[in-house]
Scaffold this active site. Structure first.
Site, short mmCIF file in Angstrom:
data_model
loop_
_atom_site.label_atom_id
_atom_site.label_comp_id
_atom_site.label_asym_id
_atom_site.label_seq_id
_atom_site.Cartn_x
_atom_site.Cartn_y
_atom_site.Cartn_z
CE LYS A 67 40.77 46.46 25.45
NZ LYS A 67 40.46 46.91 26.80
CE LYS A 91 48.36 38.35 28.07
NZ LYS A 91 47.51 38.15 29.26
CE LYS A 103 47.09 45.04 33.97
NZ LYS A 103 46.64 43.86 33.22
CB THR A 187 40.42 34.08 30.04
OG1 THR A 187 40.30 35.50 30.04
CG2 THR A 187 41.85 33.68 30.34
CG ASN A 217 36.34 34.47 37.59
OD1 ASN A 217 35.31 34.03 38.06
ND2 ASN A 217 36.83 35.65 37.92
CB SER A 354 38.86 43.27 25.70
OG SER A 354 38.49 43.21 27.05
P1 NAD Z 1 40.26 33.86 40.29
O1 NAD Z 1 40.58 34.63 41.51
O2 NAD Z 1 38.84 33.74 39.85
O3 NAD Z 1 40.79 32.35 40.46
C1 NAD Z 1 42.01 32.02 40.99
C2 NAD Z 1 41.87 30.63 41.64
O4 NAD Z 1 43.15 30.19 42.05
C3 NAD Z 1 40.99 30.64 42.88
O5 NAD Z 1 40.14 29.51 42.86
C4 NAD Z 1 42.01 30.50 44.02
O6 NAD Z 1 41.46 29.83 45.16
C5 NAD Z 1 43.05 29.67 43.35
N1 NAD Z 1 44.36 29.70 44.00
C6 NAD Z 1 44.97 30.73 44.64
N2 NAD Z 1 46.16 30.33 45.13
C7 NAD Z 1 46.30 29.04 44.75
C8 NAD Z 1 47.32 28.07 44.95
N3 NAD Z 1 48.43 28.36 45.61
N4 NAD Z 1 47.13 26.85 44.43
C9 NAD Z 1 46.00 26.54 43.74
N5 NAD Z 1 45.01 27.40 43.55
C10 NAD Z 1 45.16 28.64 44.05
O7 NAD Z 1 41.18 34.44 39.13
P2 NAD Z 1 41.04 34.25 37.55
O8 NAD Z 1 40.35 35.42 36.98
O9 NAD Z 1 40.55 32.88 37.25
O10 NAD Z 1 42.58 34.38 37.14
C11 NAD Z 1 43.48 33.31 37.33
C12 NAD Z 1 44.76 33.58 36.56
O11 NAD Z 1 44.44 33.75 35.19
C13 NAD Z 1 45.52 34.84 36.99
O12 NAD Z 1 46.90 34.62 36.80
C14 NAD Z 1 45.05 35.86 35.99
O13 NAD Z 1 45.97 36.91 35.84
C15 NAD Z 1 44.94 35.00 34.76
N6 NAD Z 1 44.07 35.61 33.76
C16 NAD Z 1 42.74 35.70 33.97
C17 NAD Z 1 41.96 36.32 33.01
C18 NAD Z 1 40.47 36.39 33.18
O14 NAD Z 1 39.81 36.89 32.24
N7 NAD Z 1 39.88 35.95 34.27
C19 NAD Z 1 42.55 36.84 31.83
C20 NAD Z 1 43.93 36.70 31.63
C21 NAD Z 1 44.68 36.08 32.63
#
Ligand code: NAD
Length: 425
Positions: A67, A91, A103, A187, A217, A354
């Site tokens: 997955k 994970k 992946k 998440t 997000n 998921s």
């Molecule tokens: P996203 O792109 O929606 O949000 C990322 C945010 O971080 C944005 O607002 C961006 O402006 C901000 N950002 C970027 N650089 C930055 C910095 N230097 N300082 C502060 N803010 C900064 O992404 P997301 O989906 O929310 O994912 C964020 C993290 O969570 C990633 O590491 C991702 O791998 C992890 N993650 C997300 C999910 C998910 O379902 N969305 C699941 C597992 C892990």
């Protein structure tokens, strides 16, 4: 990516010291089960033919089908995909999903493609990897720069090739194609449930203060949940900077502006909408150094490193992002008694829902939003408390505990396959 791989695998040695696993398990985890590279020819809108490079790695499938997401990014490489597939293996075992890790990725800047080129690329990727995926084999999902729309195209393409509707081949689909309620907030929901389950063991305050780095997000939903639960969210940030209000931001107003303007920039400016939220502007570095009870890195990897870890004061750090703390910084935090809830647990709510989506697809029955949330909560709280107990018992960090537990679960499945016994007899 080499650094990321090191932080993913470097901890294995430490975890092995506290995990009862066979040599077979260690050997099996050293190598990906399969790594497929495909060329994807795509007819571009101008009539030319362009070929893109794609990958799908099934790192390990001893606990169940692999997955893991599919990433569309110019920096994708086989090495990176392999690292992320390894991480998914851990994970999925941490939250006890009946899955291994996989992946996928395509080397492309999707922002340079038209919508129809993006669709042809997505369908072409499935044409290339269709024999390596499947509901019982390897189940992809969205990752960086891929989304529900792309998952819908991919599921449709797989169904065309297999001549039968197969929603369970991929998760993160639109609701209309068999997606799950609650997947979009899963998440943050999962991170929040774990935070609530462990909070009283770490933080004394009745109304804890919190700062969230990355108002995207995951981070925005987490900030909203914390605010609703009575935390004082004193600072949030995005790539352009951070806003700070020592007596607590009104998170719903900040979120409203972010949703309308697509950036916190809407909050920084002067004008009617911007005045709704009072704040001071600070830098992202300042945010990480705030004296708060709870810090949530939810942006990028390596946000807290040897360079700035000495400034970090939070008692509890919940890694909603993947890999936001380097191994050196992690050690410093542990030695200081600052508790890190590791990414492999804290952000596993996404892959957990998921899994629920896959179960619903196989049942042919859609769950209510409450059912999804209740089951997610149950799993996150159970696994969070289990890891806390294990960490206390062994005198290790939650991260080492998470890896040790995952290794034991993977090891139990490796040993139960009986290959060793068969060979010996
Ligand atoms: P996203 O792109 O929606 O949000 C990322 C945010 O971080 C944005 O607002 C961006 O402006 C901000 N950002 C970027 N650089 C930055 C910095 N230097 N300082 C502060 N803010 C900064 O992404 P997301 O989906 O929310 O994912 C964020 C993290 O969570 C990633 O590491 C991702 O791998 C992890 N993650 C997300 C999910 C998910 O379902 N969305 C699941 C597992 C892990």
């Amino acid at each position: 990516m080499a650094d990321l791989f090191e932080s993913a695998t470097g901890i294995i040695d430490e975890a092995l010291a506290h995990a009862d696993v066979s040599e077979d398990t260690v050997e099996r985890l050293k190598h990906p089960r399969s790594a497929l590279a495909v060329s994807i020819p795509v007819r571009m809108d101008d009539g030319s033919l362009k070929t893109f490079q794609g990958y799908r790695v099934r790192y390990n499938d001893v606990r169940g089908p692999a997955k893991g997401g599919i990433r569309f990014h110019p920096d994708v490489s086989l090495d990176e995909v392999q690292t992320l597939a390894f991480w998914m293996t851990i994970k999925c075992a941490v939250v006890d999903l009946p899955y291994g890790g996989g992946k996928g990725g395509v080397i492309v800047n999707p922002k340079e493609l038209s919508l129809s080129e993006l669709e042809r690329l997505s369908r072409g990727y499935i044409d290339g990897v269709c024999d390596a995926i499947g509901p019982d084999v390897d189940i992809p999902a969205p990752d960086v720069y891929t989304n529900a729309m792309i998952m819908g195209w991919m599921m449709d393409q797989y169904s065309i090739i297999k001549r039968g509707r197969t929603p369970a081949v991929i998760t993160g689909k639109p609701l209309s194609l068999g997606g799950s309620l609650g997947r979009d907030t899963a998440t943050a929901d999962g991170g929040f449930f774990v935070t609530q389950a462990l909070r009283s063991k770490i933080i004394d305050a009745d109304q804890p203060t919190a700062a969230v780095q990355g108002f995207g997000n995951a981070g925005m939903t987490m900030a909203e949940l914390l605010h609703e639960a009575g935390y004082k969210v004193v600072a949030v940030s995005d790539s352009q900077g951070a806003i700070h209000k020592p007596d607590g931001l009104h998170v719903p107003s900040v979120a409203k502006i972010k949703r309308e303007s697509r950036a916190l920039k809407g909050v920084y400016c002067e004008g009617s909408v911007c005045e709704v939220v009072e704040h001071d502007q600070i830098t992202n570095e300042d945010l990480l150094a705030l004296d708060v009870d709870l810090l949530v890195p939810a942006a990028l990897e390596n946000a807290i490193s040897a360079d700035n870890v000495a400034d970090v004061k939070a008692k509890m750090i919940v890694e909603l992002a993947n890999g936001p703390i380097t191994p050196e910084a992690d050690k410093v935090l542990y030695d200081n008694g600052q508790v890190v809830v590791p990414d492999v647990l804290a952000n596993a709510g996404g892959v957990t829902v998921s899994y629920f989506e896959w179960v619903q697809n196989r049942q042919g029955y859609a769950w209510s939003a409450d059912m999804v949330r209740d089951r997610l909560k149950e799993r996150m709280v159970t696994e969070g408390e289990r890891l806390w107990g294990f960490a206390e018992d062994k005198g290790v960090s939650l991260r080492v505990a998470a890896y040790a537990q995952a290794l034991e679960r993977i090891g139990a499945a490796v040993d139960a396959t009986g290959h060793k016994a068969d060979f010996a007899s």
